[in-house]
Design a protein around this motif. Structure first.
Motif, PDB file in Angstrom:
ATOM      1  N   THR A  16       6.771   3.501 -12.148  1.00 40.32           N
ATOM      2  CA  THR A  16       5.660   3.926 -11.314  1.00 40.32           C
ATOM      3  C   THR A  16       5.812   3.333  -9.925  1.00 40.32           C
ATOM      4  O   THR A  16       6.001   2.141  -9.775  1.00 40.32           O
ATOM      5  N   ASP A  17       5.761   4.169  -8.918  1.00 42.37           N
ATOM      6  CA  ASP A  17       5.914   3.736  -7.538  1.00 42.37           C
ATOM      7  C   ASP A  17       4.604   3.125  -7.061  1.00 42.37           C
ATOM      8  O   ASP A  17       3.613   3.836  -6.911  1.00 42.37           O
ATOM      9  N   PRO A  18       4.557   1.796  -6.818  1.00 46.94           N
ATOM     10  CA  PRO A  18       3.311   1.182  -6.378  1.00 46.94           C
ATOM     11  C   PRO A  18       2.932   1.599  -4.972  1.00 46.94           C
ATOM     12  O   PRO A  18       1.771   1.536  -4.601  1.00 46.94           O
ATOM     13  N   GLY A  19       3.928   2.028  -4.193  1.00 44.70           N
ATOM     14  CA  GLY A  19       3.651   2.513  -2.845  1.00 44.70           C
ATOM     15  C   GLY A  19       3.453   1.378  -1.872  1.00 44.70           C
ATOM     16  O   GLY A  19       2.901   0.338  -2.199  1.00 44.70           O
ATOM     17  N   ARG A  20       3.916   1.567  -0.646  1.00 42.93           N
ATOM     18  CA  ARG A  20       3.785   0.527   0.361  1.00 42.93           C
ATOM     19  C   ARG A  20       2.321   0.278   0.712  1.00 42.93           C
ATOM     20  O   ARG A  20       1.901  -0.846   0.917  1.00 42.93           O
ATOM     21  N   ARG A  21       1.540   1.361   0.784  1.00 38.60           N
ATOM     22  CA  ARG A  21       0.128   1.191   1.145  1.00 38.60           C
ATOM     23  C   ARG A  21      -0.588   0.329   0.126  1.00 38.60           C
ATOM     24  O   ARG A  21      -1.354  -0.570   0.475  1.00 38.60           O
ATOM     25  N   SER A  22      -0.338   0.584  -1.167  1.00 39.58           N
ATOM     26  CA  SER A  22      -0.961  -0.219  -2.215  1.00 39.58           C
ATOM     27  C   SER A  22      -0.487  -1.659  -2.140  1.00 39.58           C
ATOM     28  O   SER A  22      -1.251  -2.599  -2.321  1.00 39.58           O
ATOM     29  N   SER A  45       6.892   2.634   6.116  1.00 39.18           N
ATOM     30  CA  SER A  45       8.080   3.472   6.264  1.00 39.18           C
ATOM     31  C   SER A  45       8.952   3.306   5.044  1.00 39.18           C
ATOM     32  O   SER A  45       8.800   2.392   4.262  1.00 39.18           O
ATOM     33  N   SER A  46       9.887   4.216   4.868  1.00 39.45           N
ATOM     34  CA  SER A  46      10.786   4.133   3.726  1.00 39.45           C
ATOM     35  C   SER A  46      12.203   4.021   4.222  1.00 39.45           C
ATOM     36  O   SER A  46      12.554   4.558   5.253  1.00 39.45           O
ATOM     37  N   GLU A 172      14.199  -0.440  -4.067  1.00 35.73           N
ATOM     38  CA  GLU A 172      13.114  -0.974  -3.247  1.00 35.73           C
ATOM     39  C   GLU A 172      11.776  -0.899  -3.976  1.00 35.73           C
ATOM     40  O   GLU A 172      10.983  -1.842  -3.953  1.00 35.73           O
ATOM     41  N   ASP A 173      11.509   0.225  -4.640  1.00 32.92           N
ATOM     42  CA  ASP A 173      10.246   0.375  -5.369  1.00 32.92           C
ATOM     43  C   ASP A 173      10.156  -0.614  -6.523  1.00 32.92           C
ATOM     44  O   ASP A 173       9.072  -1.144  -6.816  1.00 32.92           O
ATOM     45  N   GLN A 174      11.264  -0.863  -7.204  1.00 31.74           N
ATOM     46  CA  GLN A 174      11.263  -1.834  -8.292  1.00 31.74           C
ATOM     47  C   GLN A 174      10.995  -3.237  -7.756  1.00 31.74           C
ATOM     48  O   GLN A 174      10.237  -4.008  -8.357  1.00 31.74           O
ATOM     49  N   GLN A 175      11.604  -3.576  -6.632  1.00 33.04           N
ATOM     50  CA  GLN A 175      11.346  -4.875  -6.020  1.00 33.04           C
ATOM     51  C   GLN A 175       9.879  -5.016  -5.631  1.00 33.04           C
ATOM     52  O   GLN A 175       9.257  -6.060  -5.869  1.00 33.04           O
TER      53      GLN A 175
END
Length: 259
Positions: A16-22, A45-46, A172-175
């Motif tokens: 599950t992508d927690p997202g930068r905003r979250s 940004s990604s 990056e999303d996992q980190q």
């Protein structure tokens, strides 16, 4: 924890992508209007994982100018330092506004701090009782250097457990997922709460991005340049009456030292 640089099977589980905003919202990184530039803009940004790993300490011979003042003093294991690089880059990533933590020299700033009195809590009150696994950095029986080692290696262990790969090779999303759980105090770290470690990591990352370059971070004053902050200006008397914003060249404390 032993070094683990071997190639691991590719993880096939969906994450599950927690997202930068979250991530920003939950960890409190967005600290008002001051947190502009790379800190706030970059977090939304990604970037590709290949780009984020391109400046790690393990990458040698890249053709970049060698900086002899940047050498590991505290981290004897390059694997620990590589985890630190990826962690601080997730907090302060490169984006269109400017460089990220790695390019700003933040990992070396932290390394230098931990190698000195700060890392061993010289001058701090160090008598018990201590809180243990629920402790903030100031309440732990561990010194700051030990906190960093335990925290970074626990990040790596969490990545191995969840994604079957080490933290440096994780996406990056996992980190971000792992670091968000650290910030939410959902991970067990020896001698300190995971939130306590994350708060220490975050504060030293920001210090390294915006400190005077004299202390080993803010490489080439690029952190200040993103903010148009002039640095160690001795006096503003000659412009105090100006109605418009005055853009100035950056000045470091080293500029006041005789050559």
């Amino acid at each position: 924890m032993a070094d683990n640089n071997s190639n691991n099977p590719k993880n096939t589980n969906e994450v599950t992508d927690p997202g930068r905003r979250s991530f920003v919202k939950n960890t409190g990184i967005a600290v008002g209007g001051v947190a502009g530039g790379a800190l706030l803009g970059g977090l939304f940004s990604s970037r590709s994982k290949n780009d984020s790993n391109s400046n790690t300490a393990a990458d040698k011979g890249s053709g970049k100018e060698k900086r002899y003042e940047e050498a590991r003093m505290y981290f004897t294991r390059i694997a620990d330092f590589a985890i630190l690089e990826q962690a601080v880059e997730r907090i302060f990533p490169e984006d269109d506004n400017g460089p990220g933590a790695i390019e700003l020299g933040v990992p070396y700033y932290i390394d230098k701090q931990l190698a000195g009195p700060y890392g061993s809590n010289v001058g701090d009150y160090r008598q018990g009782p201590f809180i243990g696994s629920k402790a903030a950095a100031s309440d732990s029986s561990l010194d700051r250097g030990q906190i960093f080692i335990n925290g970074l290696r626990t990040m790596d262990a969490e990545s191995q457990k969840r994604f079957d790969t080490n933290f440096v090779k994780a996406t990056e999303d996992q980190q971000l997922e792992i670091m968000t759980d650290f910030a939410d105090d959902k991970v067990e770290v020896k001698g300190i709460s995971s939130k306590g470690f994350f708060n220490l990591l975050r504060s030293t990352t920001l210090e390294g991005a915006y400190c005077d370059p004299l202390y080993g971070g803010n490489r080439d004053m690029k952190g200040w340049k993103m903010k148009e902050y002039p640095g160690a200006i001795a006096s503003y008397a000659h412009m105090i009456e100006e109605d418009q914003f005055v853009k100035m060249d950056q000045v470091s404390l080293t500029d006041y030292q005789p050559k």
